[in-house]
Design a protein around this motif. Structure first.
Motif, PDB file in Angstrom:
ATOM      1  N   PRO A  15       0.780  -1.239   0.000  1.00 49.13           N
ATOM      2  CA  PRO A  15       0.000   0.000   0.000  1.00 49.13           C
ATOM      3  C   PRO A  15       0.813   1.291   0.000  1.00 49.13           C
ATOM      4  CG  PRO A  15      -1.094  -1.600   1.389  1.00 49.13           C
ATOM      5  CD  PRO A  15       0.208  -2.228   0.959  1.00 49.13           C
ATOM      6  N   LEU A  16       1.783   1.431   0.897  1.00 54.25           N
ATOM      7  CA  LEU A  16       2.555   2.676   0.955  1.00 54.25           C
ATOM      8  C   LEU A  16       3.329   2.928  -0.336  1.00 54.25           C
ATOM      9  CD1 LEU A  16       4.230   3.092   4.482  1.00 54.25           C
ATOM     10  CD2 LEU A  16       2.675   4.676   3.324  1.00 54.25           C
ATOM     11  N   VAL A  17       3.964   1.900  -0.849  1.00 60.89           N
ATOM     12  CA  VAL A  17       4.748   2.046  -2.077  1.00 60.89           C
ATOM     13  C   VAL A  17       3.839   2.388  -3.252  1.00 60.89           C
ATOM     14  CG1 VAL A  17       6.250   0.850  -3.721  1.00 60.89           C
ATOM     15  CG2 VAL A  17       6.621   0.572  -1.269  1.00 60.89           C
ATOM     16  N   ASP A  18       2.679   1.740  -3.338  1.00 53.90           N
ATOM     17  CA  ASP A  18       1.743   2.022  -4.430  1.00 53.90           C
ATOM     18  C   ASP A  18       1.266   3.466  -4.374  1.00 53.90           C
ATOM     19  OD1 ASP A  18       1.981  -0.658  -5.097  1.00 53.90           O
ATOM     20  OD2 ASP A  18       0.154  -1.235  -4.037  1.00 53.90           O
ATOM     21  N   ILE A  19       0.955   3.938  -3.167  1.00 52.04           N
ATOM     22  CA  ILE A  19       0.465   5.310  -3.015  1.00 52.04           C
ATOM     23  C   ILE A  19       1.542   6.308  -3.420  1.00 52.04           C
ATOM     24  CG2 ILE A  19      -0.215   7.039  -1.311  1.00 52.04           C
ATOM     25  CD1 ILE A  19      -1.801   4.785   0.116  1.00 52.04           C
ATOM     26  N   TYR A  20       2.780   6.123  -2.925  1.00 55.92           N
ATOM     27  CA  TYR A  20       3.786   7.127  -3.284  1.00 55.92           C
ATOM     28  C   TYR A  20       4.223   7.009  -4.738  1.00 55.92           C
ATOM     29  CZ  TYR A  20       8.237   4.411  -2.447  1.00 55.92           C
ATOM     30  OH  TYR A  20       9.301   3.542  -2.484  1.00 55.92           O
ATOM     31  N   ASN A  21       4.158   5.828  -5.330  1.00 56.93           N
ATOM     32  CA  ASN A  21       4.452   5.714  -6.761  1.00 56.93           C
ATOM     33  C   ASN A  21       3.398   6.431  -7.597  1.00 56.93           C
ATOM     34  OD1 ASN A  21       6.911   4.368  -6.810  1.00 56.93           O
ATOM     35  ND2 ASN A  21       5.993   2.330  -6.901  1.00 56.93           N
ATOM     36  N   SER A  22       2.139   6.332  -7.195  1.00 53.19           N
ATOM     37  CA  SER A  22       1.074   7.013  -7.943  1.00 53.19           C
ATOM     38  C   SER A  22       1.261   8.524  -7.881  1.00 53.19           C
ATOM     39  CB  SER A  22      -0.304   6.615  -7.405  1.00 53.19           C
ATOM     40  OG  SER A  22      -0.606   7.239  -6.179  1.00 53.19           O
ATOM     41  N   VAL A  23       1.678   9.025  -6.722  1.00 52.56           N
ATOM     42  CA  VAL A  23       1.920  10.464  -6.556  1.00 52.56           C
ATOM     43  C   VAL A  23       3.165  10.893  -7.328  1.00 52.56           C
ATOM     44  CG1 VAL A  23       2.541  12.236  -4.868  1.00 52.56           C
ATOM     45  CG2 VAL A  23       0.688  10.626  -4.369  1.00 52.56           C
ATOM     46  N   SER A  24       4.207  10.086  -7.271  1.00 53.82           N
ATOM     47  CA  SER A  24       5.428  10.367  -8.014  1.00 53.82           C
ATOM     48  C   SER A  24       5.125  10.529  -9.503  1.00 53.82           C
ATOM     49  CB  SER A  24       6.439   9.238  -7.794  1.00 53.82           C
ATOM     50  OG  SER A  24       7.654   9.494  -8.457  1.00 53.82           O
ATOM     51  N   LEU A  25       4.334   9.620 -10.056  1.00 53.10           N
ATOM     52  CA  LEU A  25       3.946   9.679 -11.458  1.00 53.10           C
ATOM     53  C   LEU A  25       3.106  10.920 -11.746  1.00 53.10           C
ATOM     54  CD1 LEU A  25       3.003   5.929 -11.876  1.00 53.10           C
ATOM     55  CD2 LEU A  25       4.715   7.107 -13.270  1.00 53.10           C
ATOM     56  N   SER A  26       2.157  11.201 -10.879  1.00 49.27           N
ATOM     57  CA  SER A  26       1.199  12.287 -11.120  1.00 49.27           C
ATOM     58  C   SER A  26       1.857  13.651 -11.195  1.00 49.27           C
ATOM     59  CB  SER A  26       0.137  12.297 -10.026  1.00 49.27           C
ATOM     60  OG  SER A  26      -0.634  11.104 -10.043  1.00 49.27           O
ATOM     61  N   TYR A  27       2.926  13.839 -10.411  1.00 49.36           N
ATOM     62  CA  TYR A  27       3.566  15.151 -10.329  1.00 49.36           C
ATOM     63  C   TYR A  27       4.986  15.161 -10.891  1.00 49.36           C
ATOM     64  CZ  TYR A  27      -0.356  16.474  -7.363  1.00 49.36           C
ATOM     65  OH  TYR A  27      -1.624  16.743  -6.884  1.00 49.36           O
ATOM     66  N   ALA A  28       5.447  14.031 -11.391  1.00 45.95           N
ATOM     67  CA  ALA A  28       6.802  13.912 -11.956  1.00 45.95           C
ATOM     68  C   ALA A  28       7.861  14.379 -10.973  1.00 45.95           C
ATOM     69  CB  ALA A  28       6.917  14.664 -13.280  1.00 45.95           C
ATOM     70  N   VAL A  29       7.748  13.888  -9.741  1.00 40.35           N
ATOM     71  CA  VAL A  29       8.753  14.157  -8.705  1.00 40.35           C
ATOM     72  C   VAL A  29       9.225  12.834  -8.114  1.00 40.35           C
ATOM     73  CG1 VAL A  29       8.029  16.503  -8.089  1.00 40.35           C
ATOM     74  CG2 VAL A  29       6.867  14.545  -7.040  1.00 40.35           C
ATOM     75  N   PRO A  30      10.507  12.717  -7.776  1.00 38.49           N
ATOM     76  CA  PRO A  30      10.998  11.479  -7.166  1.00 38.49           C
ATOM     77  C   PRO A  30      10.449  11.318  -5.747  1.00 38.49           C
ATOM     78  CG  PRO A  30      12.810  12.795  -8.071  1.00 38.49           C
ATOM     79  CD  PRO A  30      11.604  13.669  -8.042  1.00 38.49           C
ATOM     80  N   CYS A  31       9.918  10.142  -5.464  1.00 36.70           N
ATOM     81  CA  CYS A  31       9.400   9.827  -4.127  1.00 36.70           C
ATOM     82  C   CYS A  31      10.072   8.566  -3.605  1.00 36.70           C
ATOM     83  CB  CYS A  31       7.893   9.581  -4.156  1.00 36.70           C
ATOM     84  SG  CYS A  31       6.890  10.972  -4.694  1.00 36.70           S
ATOM     85  N   GLY A  32      10.157   8.469  -2.287  1.00 39.11           N
ATOM     86  CA  GLY A  32      10.705   7.268  -1.664  1.00 39.11           C
ATOM     87  C   GLY A  32      10.213   7.161  -0.238  1.00 39.11           C
ATOM     88  N   GLY A  33      10.552   6.059   0.396  1.00 43.75           N
ATOM     89  CA  GLY A  33      10.121   5.871   1.772  1.00 43.75           C
ATOM     90  C   GLY A  33      11.002   4.882   2.507  1.00 43.75           C
ATOM     91  N   GLU A  34      11.131   5.087   3.817  1.00 46.56           N
ATOM     92  CA  GLU A  34      11.942   4.211   4.658  1.00 46.56           C
ATOM     93  C   GLU A  34      11.166   3.817   5.908  1.00 46.56           C
ATOM     94  OE1 GLU A  34      14.668   3.345   3.234  1.00 46.56           O
ATOM     95  OE2 GLU A  34      14.627   4.949   1.743  1.00 46.56           O
ATOM     96  N   ASP A  35      11.486   2.637   6.411  1.00 46.14           N
ATOM     97  CA  ASP A  35      10.922   2.142   7.664  1.00 46.14           C
ATOM     98  C   ASP A  35      11.698   2.764   8.819  1.00 46.14           C
ATOM     99  OD1 ASP A  35      10.313   0.536   9.961  1.00 46.14           O
ATOM    100  OD2 ASP A  35       9.656  -1.078   8.634  1.00 46.14           O
ATOM    101  N   ILE A  36      11.029   3.605   9.608  1.00 49.71           N
ATOM    102  CA  ILE A  36      11.714   4.335  10.680  1.00 49.71           C
ATOM    103  C   ILE A  36      12.380   3.395  11.676  1.00 49.71           C
ATOM    104  CG2 ILE A  36      11.329   5.844  12.685  1.00 49.71           C
ATOM    105  CD1 ILE A  36       9.252   7.352  11.003  1.00 49.71           C
ATOM    106  N   ALA A  37      11.725   2.265  11.965  1.00 54.00           N
ATOM    107  CA  ALA A  37      12.256   1.335  12.957  1.00 54.00           C
ATOM    108  C   ALA A  37      13.597   0.739  12.539  1.00 54.00           C
ATOM    109  CB  ALA A  37      11.253   0.215  13.211  1.00 54.00           C
ATOM    110  N   LYS A  38      13.900   0.782  11.247  1.00 56.04           N
ATOM    111  CA  LYS A  38      15.130   0.165  10.744  1.00 56.04           C
ATOM    112  C   LYS A  38      16.258   1.166  10.542  1.00 56.04           C
ATOM    113  CE  LYS A  38      12.346  -3.362   8.441  1.00 56.04           C
ATOM    114  NZ  LYS A  38      11.860  -3.864   7.137  1.00 56.04           N
TER     115      LYS A  38
END
Length: 235
Positions: free
Chosen positions: A102-125
């Motif tokens: 879910p998180l990756v799909d959501i940020y990939n959809s936003v990345s595509l929509s606005y043509a900006v690089p998106c990423g995410g990390e697990d804070i616990a790690k």
């Protein structure tokens, strides 16, 4: 824990904006019954991405030119390209995107929509704090699916923590160690911009990202836009 963009980064990219959203208390598990929702999000993102691919010569489009110019300012692994170039390339080739989590799909959809690089990390790690700056060289890095270390190069722009590199060449390549998984409950999501026009898109993208995360997970993320005048945030 703190996210810090170091001085050596701002020396290269004084107009940059690194937008951060912290979300906690998530259930990121995959529910295949929700796949149609995420497939629809990704398809809509792909359609919106077409607005940024107006030149038939793919490499001549503004977003591609801007990020290739940015990557020319520091040491990179041969062939490294911005994550948004990789996504837009797939759109230009007519290739579809399928759900991951879910998180990756959501940020990939936003990345595509606005043509900006998106990423995410697990804070616990993340060990210690998360930094964006120049590599000393040799920071350990195991990308997804790798069996051998692919350490950062000296002067490369990387995200890193006390244990090693988290992402190389901005967020071109993600470390397996801190990646978002179905078990992630607390995450830091990042959107990158290197000039004023991109920064405006990134701010709009972050608002949409916040809304989509809240709608799906029922959790409201906290947004901070890091700039040369505001280079760090506690998370």
């Amino acid at each position: 824990m703190k996210v810090t963009v170091e001085n050596e980064f701002w020396e290269l990219f004084p107009q940059a904006q690194i937008s951060i959203m912290v979300v906690k208390g998530l259930d990121n598990s995959v529910d295949e019954s929700k796949d149609p929702y995420f497939k629809s999000l990704l398809d809509k993102g792909s359609k919106r991405a077409e607005d940024f691919i107006v030149d038939e010569t793919f490499t001549q489009n503004d977003v591609i030119q801007e990020w290739r110019g940015a990557f020319s300012k520091f040491k990179t692994k041969k062939g490294a390209r911005s994550s948004i170039e990789a996504l837009l390339k797939r759109v230009s080739q007519g290739r579809e995107f399928n759900p991951i989590n879910p998180l990756v799909d959501i940020y990939n959809s936003v990345s595509l929509s606005y043509a900006v690089p998106c990423g995410g990390e697990d804070i616990a790690k993340i060990q210690g704090g998360l930094h964006l700056g120049k590599a000393q060289g040799g920071e350990p890095f195991f990308p997804l699916g790798a069996e051998t270390d692919a350490p950062a190069l000296p002067e490369e722009i990387i995200y890193y923590d006390d244990e090693g590199a988290v992402c190389r060449c901005f967020n071109w390549r993600e470390a397996q160690r801190t990646m978002l998984t179905e078990d992630t409950t607390d995450a830091v999501l990042v959107i990158e911009a290197i000039n004023e026009d991109q920064a405006k898109r990134a701010q709009a993208a972050m608002q949409e990202l916040q809304s989509l995360v809240e709608d799906y997970f029922g959790v409201k993320g906290e947004i901070t836009h890091l700039t040369i005048d505001n280079p760090s945030v506690d998370i």
